[in-house]
Design a protein around this motif. Structure first.
Motif, PDB file in Angstrom:
ATOM      1  N   PHE A  98      42.720  98.145  62.667  1.00 29.49           N
ATOM      2  CA  PHE A  98      43.482  98.339  61.427  1.00 29.49           C
ATOM      3  C   PHE A  98      44.561  97.279  61.289  1.00 29.49           C
ATOM      4  O   PHE A  98      44.966  96.933  60.192  1.00 29.49           O
ATOM      5  N   ARG A 110      46.316 100.929  67.057  1.00 23.90           N
ATOM      6  CA  ARG A 110      45.832 100.496  65.737  1.00 23.90           C
ATOM      7  C   ARG A 110      45.250  99.082  65.795  1.00 23.90           C
ATOM      8  O   ARG A 110      44.370  98.744  65.007  1.00 23.90           O
ATOM      9  N   LEU A 119      27.653 107.655  54.601  1.00 27.79           N
ATOM     10  CA  LEU A 119      27.984 106.279  54.226  1.00 27.79           C
ATOM     11  C   LEU A 119      26.950 105.315  54.798  1.00 27.79           C
ATOM     12  O   LEU A 119      26.630 104.302  54.196  1.00 27.79           O
ATOM     13  N   PRO A 145      38.015  97.045  61.727  1.00 26.24           N
ATOM     14  CA  PRO A 145      37.596  98.393  62.121  1.00 26.24           C
ATOM     15  C   PRO A 145      36.076  98.499  62.188  1.00 26.24           C
ATOM     16  O   PRO A 145      35.366  97.754  61.499  1.00 26.24           O
ATOM     17  N   GLY A 146      35.570  99.383  63.006  1.00 23.99           N
ATOM     18  CA  GLY A 146      34.124  99.550  63.097  1.00 23.99           C
ATOM     19  C   GLY A 146      33.778 100.917  63.639  1.00 23.99           C
ATOM     20  O   GLY A 146      34.608 101.565  64.275  1.00 23.99           O
ATOM     21  N   LYS A 147      32.530 101.336  63.393  1.00 21.77           N
ATOM     22  CA  LYS A 147      32.194 102.713  63.763  1.00 21.77           C
ATOM     23  C   LYS A 147      31.872 102.886  65.242  1.00 21.77           C
ATOM     24  O   LYS A 147      31.554 103.980  65.691  1.00 21.77           O
ATOM     25  N   ASP A 148      31.971 101.771  66.003  1.00 19.60           N
ATOM     26  CA  ASP A 148      31.876 101.924  67.454  1.00 19.60           C
ATOM     27  C   ASP A 148      33.189 102.452  68.025  1.00 19.60           C
ATOM     28  O   ASP A 148      33.235 102.987  69.113  1.00 19.60           O
ATOM     29  N   MET A 179      29.340 110.644  64.769  1.00 21.27           N
ATOM     30  CA  MET A 179      28.816 109.289  64.620  1.00 21.27           C
ATOM     31  C   MET A 179      28.508 108.632  65.964  1.00 21.27           C
ATOM     32  O   MET A 179      28.181 107.451  66.011  1.00 21.27           O
ATOM     33  N   LEU A 209      30.556 112.781  56.249  1.00 24.53           N
ATOM     34  CA  LEU A 209      30.866 111.564  55.474  1.00 24.53           C
ATOM     35  C   LEU A 209      30.382 110.276  56.135  1.00 24.53           C
ATOM     36  O   LEU A 209      29.682 109.473  55.512  1.00 24.53           O
ATOM     37  N   GLY A 210      30.736 110.097  57.404  1.00 18.46           N
ATOM     38  CA  GLY A 210      30.408 108.843  58.078  1.00 18.46           C
ATOM     39  C   GLY A 210      28.909 108.590  58.111  1.00 18.46           C
ATOM     40  O   GLY A 210      28.446 107.464  57.893  1.00 18.46           O
ATOM     41  N   LEU A 260      36.148 104.954  66.868  1.00 22.01           N
ATOM     42  CA  LEU A 260      36.648 105.876  65.854  1.00 22.01           C
ATOM     43  C   LEU A 260      37.983 106.470  66.274  1.00 22.01           C
ATOM     44  O   LEU A 260      38.210 106.759  67.440  1.00 22.01           O
ATOM     45  N   MET A 261      38.836 106.640  65.263  1.00 23.02           N
ATOM     46  CA  MET A 261      40.209 107.088  65.519  1.00 23.02           C
ATOM     47  C   MET A 261      40.352 108.549  65.122  1.00 23.02           C
ATOM     48  O   MET A 261      39.836 108.973  64.095  1.00 23.02           O
ATOM     49  N   ARG A 271      34.280 114.862  63.085  1.00 19.21           N
ATOM     50  CA  ARG A 271      33.957 113.744  62.209  1.00 19.21           C
ATOM     51  C   ARG A 271      33.720 112.462  63.005  1.00 19.21           C
ATOM     52  O   ARG A 271      32.877 111.637  62.654  1.00 19.21           O
TER      53      ARG A 271
END
Lengths: 257, 261
Positions: A56, A51, A103, A74-77, A151, A99-100, A79-80, A147
């Motif tokens: 997070f 985390r 956004l 957190p960042g979209k590079d 991305m 969704l991602g 993903l969890m 999901r």
């Protein structure tokens, strides 16, 4: 992308406001496109570490660097994939996966083609309009993986992703994960309790001691993929990892008695 | 379909039994406790009430007064929603906003809406505006409290999922908070609308002219028992219809995913 974890220390306060040290001065590197598992006794802090890498949680001391740049949140590079899926119950499978991208204000046609690709990748064709509560645990986790993959993350963080699944579903998803990672598009960190899973999937396994967690040992898995669970070398490595984890438990017991 | 007919018939049977009991009580002078002629006055026979109901409907007196109350309730409740829903959401999202507003909500929420009647009449005069003010005061707190509770109960890991996808604040509200709180908000609306009707009837009975409560108090002052019974029946019907029209629609929209709860 390469991950550089530098001197991470983290503690929480319990209800009596005592400081509980969870992670103590942890450092390691993960190379680009490497698959690394975190294994250790339950409650030792490996999920906390994941985390922190995800952004997070903030470490008390130390830093996480991605390709030399310190992360700030957190960042979209990165993903969890969570153990309990964390899907949006009011969104259909299609909308959960899209969704991602939505956004990020992507072009509609692009979103459509990417989502179609991701659904194909995890084998959920025909379930686009279903809602999460209509799916089995394994299928929910497929949605969660899709999901993330849709991305095109550089790093995939997985927190006991198959822990709640039955063993057949788990093995199938492990095989699919191997296939996805084979394309060498992302770096993967996996937290798991399952030593066999760790050996089956990883390039390297970090074995943690009980909390405050420290790295007890590093096991390199030098087997070509796809791996066979019955291979003598596979079994040997699995036993080795298991032994290391059990040892940290034993030390813990001795300390207590 | 069969499964729906049976409960409906059972419901009808219960109403029929109640009307039967009512007729019996009226006929026997509340089971022999008084002279049947006096009983006619205290509890008229169902058919007498029915005839009067029909007369009131035909003259338009009943409907126009229902409309007056309904308009007050809808406007007042609408204002309460416009204030209460965003306020509840902001209170759930920001500890600072919550710390500022929550003491006020706690202070005002136990005060019954009717207690505002004297002030409302002083400030707004005898009319719609006073009634609307009272309704807003009476129905605001359940809407605020339920929206707030809804936001506090949002699954926190959904926030993590949105943050890692780099959602901004508005996107978090739109994709996560609003859909999460729907069940809470619906029950807040239910409570709020119930309070709104109670308050408006009470306010119209004690001073605000026109409306269903006004009809009720005229019925009382002129010793016309039929009119008061008719008002009660109308209120029951209106509440049921509002429930069907407003909340059934909202709940159907969310039923697709609601099983997850």
């Amino acid at each position: 992308m390469a991950i550089n974890v530098r001197n991470i220390t983290k503690s929480f306060r319990n209800e009596e406001m005592e400081r509980l040290s969870i992670l103590r001065n942890i450092s390691f590197q993960i190379e680009n496109q490497e698959f690394v598992s975190f294994v250790g006794p339950s409650g030792c802090g490996k999920s906390t570490l994941l985390r922190i890498i995800a952004g997070f949680l903030k470490a008390d001391e130390g830093a996480v660097e991605i390709d030399g740049k310190e992360i700030e949140g957190p960042g979209k590079d990165r993903l969890m994939v969570f153990q309990d899926y964390v899907l949006f119950p009011w969104k259909s499978v299609w909308n959960n996966i899209a969704l991602g991208l939505k956004l990020g204000k992507n072009d509609k046609e692009y979103v459509k083609s990417r989502v179609a690709w991701a659904i194909d990748m995890v084998g959920l064709n025909g379930f686009e309009k279903s809602y999460p509560h209509q799916l089995s645990g394994g299928m929910k986790q497929r949605v969660a993986i899709a999901r993330a993959l849709v991305m095109e993350p550089k790093i995939l963080l997985m927190d006991e992703p198959f822990g709640a699944l039955d063993s057949f579903t788990r093995m199938r998803l492990q095989d699919e994960l191997v296939r996805m990672c084979d394309k060498k598009e992302f770096t993967t960190c996996l937290v798991t309790h399952d030593c066999e899973e760790a050996v089956y999937l990883s390039d390297r396994i970090l074995v943690f001691t009980d909390s405050p967690a420290q790295i007890r040992d590093v096991v390199c898995v030098d087997l070509p993929r796809p791996r066979k669970r019955t291979d003598p070398r596979f079994i040997q490595l699995k036993d080795e990892v298991q032994e290391l984890v059990m040892e940290t438990w034993k030390n813990e017991k001795e300390r207590l008695s | 379909m069969k499964g729906k007919i049976k409960p409906f018939l059972q419901g009808c049977l219960a109403i029929a039994a109640l009307v039967g009991l009512w007729a019996l009580a009226s006929k026997t002078g509340i089971f022999g406790k008084m002279d049947p002629e006096d009983a006619e006055l205290l509890l008229p026979m169902p058919q007498v009430v029915c005839e009067e109901f029909w007369e009131l409907l035909k003259s338009g007196y009943l409907l126009s007064n229902i409309w007056v109350s309904m308009k007050r309730v809808l406007v007042g409740f609408g204002i309460a929603v416009l204030i209460g829903l965003p306020l509840g959401i902001f209170m759930g999202m920001s500890v600072t906003v919550r710390n500022f507003i929550y003491p006020l909500v706690r202070f005002f929420s136990p005060i019954p809406g009717v207690a505002w009647v004297p002030l409302a009449i002083l400030w707004f005069g005898l009319g719609d505006r006073a009634a609307i003010f009272i309704i807003v005061m009476g129905s605001l707190s359940p809407i605020i409290i339920n929206s707030l509770q809804g936001v506090l109960n949002v699954d926190r890991s959904l926030y993590d999922a949105l943050h890692m996808m780099e959602a901004n604040g508005w996107q978090v509200v739109y994709h996560c908070i609003v859909p999460s709180i729907v069940p809470y908000v619906i029950s807040g609306f239910r409570l709020g609308l119930g309070f709104a009707w109670r308050v408006v009837i009470a306010a119209e009975m004690v001073g605000v002219p026109k409306g269903l409560g006004y009809v009720l108090s005229v019925g009382r002052n002129t010793a016309n028992t039929s009119v008061t019974i008719i008002t009660i029946i109308s209120l029951g019907i209106i509440m049921m219809l509002m429930e069907e029209v407003l909340f059934r629609v909202l709940e159907n929209r969310t039923s697709k995913w609601k099983q997850w709860e």
